[in-house]
Design an enzyme around this catalytic site. Sequence first.
Site, PDB file in Angstrom:
ATOM      1  CD  GLU A 265      -3.012  -1.002   0.208  1.00  0.00           C
ATOM      2  OE1 GLU A 265      -3.086   0.060  -0.458  1.00  0.00           O
ATOM      3  OE2 GLU A 265      -3.792  -1.958   0.035  1.00  0.00           O
ATOM      4  CD1 TRP A 268      -2.438   3.328  -4.343  1.00  0.00           C
ATOM      5  CD2 TRP A 268      -2.234   1.590  -5.727  1.00  0.00           C
ATOM      6  NE1 TRP A 268      -3.430   3.434  -5.281  1.00  0.00           N
ATOM      7  CE2 TRP A 268      -3.331   2.379  -6.144  1.00  0.00           C
ATOM      8  CE3 TRP A 268      -1.905   0.438  -6.440  1.00  0.00           C
ATOM      9  CZ2 TRP A 268      -4.103   2.047  -7.269  1.00  0.00           C
ATOM     10  CZ3 TRP A 268      -2.672   0.115  -7.550  1.00  0.00           C
ATOM     11  CH2 TRP A 268      -3.757   0.916  -7.953  1.00  0.00           C
ATOM     12  CD1 TRP A 296     -19.322   9.765 -17.846  1.00  0.00           C
ATOM     13  CD2 TRP A 296     -19.807   8.085 -16.457  1.00  0.00           C
ATOM     14  NE1 TRP A 296     -18.185   8.985 -17.735  1.00  0.00           N
ATOM     15  CE2 TRP A 296     -18.451   7.951 -16.882  1.00  0.00           C
ATOM     16  CE3 TRP A 296     -20.323   7.139 -15.581  1.00  0.00           C
ATOM     17  CZ2 TRP A 296     -17.631   6.906 -16.459  1.00  0.00           C
ATOM     18  CZ3 TRP A 296     -19.511   6.100 -15.158  1.00  0.00           C
ATOM     19  CH2 TRP A 296     -18.192   5.988 -15.589  1.00  0.00           C
ATOM     20  CG  ASN A 331      -8.371   1.124   1.243  1.00  0.00           C
ATOM     21  OD1 ASN A 331      -8.304   2.077   0.493  1.00  0.00           O
ATOM     22  ND2 ASN A 331      -8.034  -0.112   0.869  1.00  0.00           N
ATOM     23  CD1 TRP A 349     -14.476   8.507 -14.429  1.00  0.00           C
ATOM     24  CD2 TRP A 349     -13.082   9.554 -13.041  1.00  0.00           C
ATOM     25  NE1 TRP A 349     -13.505   9.104 -15.199  1.00  0.00           N
ATOM     26  CE2 TRP A 349     -12.630   9.754 -14.372  1.00  0.00           C
ATOM     27  CE3 TRP A 349     -12.356  10.122 -11.995  1.00  0.00           C
ATOM     28  CZ2 TRP A 349     -11.492  10.498 -14.687  1.00  0.00           C
ATOM     29  CZ3 TRP A 349     -11.215  10.859 -12.299  1.00  0.00           C
ATOM     30  CH2 TRP A 349     -10.800  11.047 -13.621  1.00  0.00           C
ATOM     31  CD1 TRP A 372     -11.778   9.167  -6.448  1.00  0.00           C
ATOM     32  CD2 TRP A 372     -13.658   8.249  -7.231  1.00  0.00           C
ATOM     33  NE1 TRP A 372     -12.745   9.302  -5.476  1.00  0.00           N
ATOM     34  CE2 TRP A 372     -13.909   8.756  -5.938  1.00  0.00           C
ATOM     35  CE3 TRP A 372     -14.707   7.634  -7.915  1.00  0.00           C
ATOM     36  CZ2 TRP A 372     -15.158   8.654  -5.318  1.00  0.00           C
ATOM     37  CZ3 TRP A 372     -15.953   7.535  -7.307  1.00  0.00           C
ATOM     38  CH2 TRP A 372     -16.167   8.041  -6.016  1.00  0.00           C
TER      39      TRP A 372
END
Length: 455
Positions: A265, A268, A296, A331, A349, A372
């Site tokens: 993580e 990341w 959308w 998370n 998004w 996202w």
Amino acid sequence: MTAPVLVWLRQDLRLADQAAFLAAAAEGPVVPVYVLDDETPRHRRMGGASRWWLHHSLKSLDEGLRQRGSRLILRRGPAHRELAELAREVGARRVHALAHVEPWWRNAERAVAKTLDLVLHEGQYLAPPGTVLTGSGLPYKIYTPFWRALSERMPTHRPVPAPGRIDAPASWPDGDRLDDWTLVPTRPDWAAGFRTRWTPGEVGAHERLDMFIGKASRYGEWRNFPSVEGTSRLSPHLHFGEISAATVWHSVADAGGSVSTFLGEVGWRDYAANVLLQMPDYAGRSAREAFERFPWREDADDLRAWQTGMTGYPIVDAGMRELWATGWMHNRVRMIAASFLVKHLLIDWREGERWFWDTLVDADHAINAVNWQWTAGTGVDSNMFVRIMAPLTQSPKFDAAGYIRRWVPELSDVADADIHDPRIRPRGYPAPLIDHPHARARALAAHAGFKAQEG
């Protein structure tokens, strides 16, 4: 007397393992400065939650500096202009700073370097962004090979202690008063829950790390359960640079158990920075170009229901209410809530990205955008759009009953077996905006039509 040097601070608000401070302190008198810059081109104004955190982090940093014979100077305006003026006032020519990847900060660095001797140091990440490359010398776009290559370079450097003393200039320049920036809300004061949950600043960051060290070996087992304090909650401290990634790494790397999941993580975070470095507009444009034409829905009522935690899906609503009350969301629940917005409600998004930017205390530009786009299926490395997370399955799977009961008090009397999808809705709690089978079918149909049109 030796001419002073400036230390330009941004998202690196610490004294320990801070290369810019260490280099400046070795040269002579130091003038530390934070410039609140909402004006630099392409600059994205910090959200409300981040501004609350910033106020307290700057206050903490100033206290740490004063203990070392220094202080923090505050200025407001375009960074290049304010730094040039401050340098003129104190007779400085050199500025030390940590390099940043946000596009507005890179623009500001170029502008500062036109008039001053800007010395950029690394220290925001485990490895300097842009240096983890494929065998052909290209930057990675996919996380797994990136993480494999980054892991081969670990451990990262050993953290360096803060300087014991920082020499002051012959006279201090004027600066703004922190309270005059009105970063902290008053009318209304929506940050009461923040104060009980967080201790911004370098001291608070190390306290949070100390609390996590004993749990790091169980991170892989506990991180997905929102009713358990299984995550580190270090993300806002890392985002504001109150603690270095190297410090976190060396503190937990030998914990054993499933700590490797946690280290991934942290990796990341490096990965997201590298994506942003390659694609500076990642927060505003789908990396998969075709999704710029995805159909959308624009539904202000559904968006508002999601933002306020009134979707009728208890796990989603609990997460969105936790976010509003504390500036943070677990998370696992972030993934569920994000997927719900994009796939159940078919809302762009970018609406979610902007909401998280405003409400998260750890609203990191790179990570927020990458997360996202991963959820939406629009990113360079992302989940497939047709993989639709089922909130009513996720909630019992990760034993979220206690979490829901805490953040959705309307359901406090509902039994654990029913709380994930109450058959009888208590007064004041809404029915689902759309049931899961219909939401899934609608999303798949929208995607199929989109693909056919593209095809």
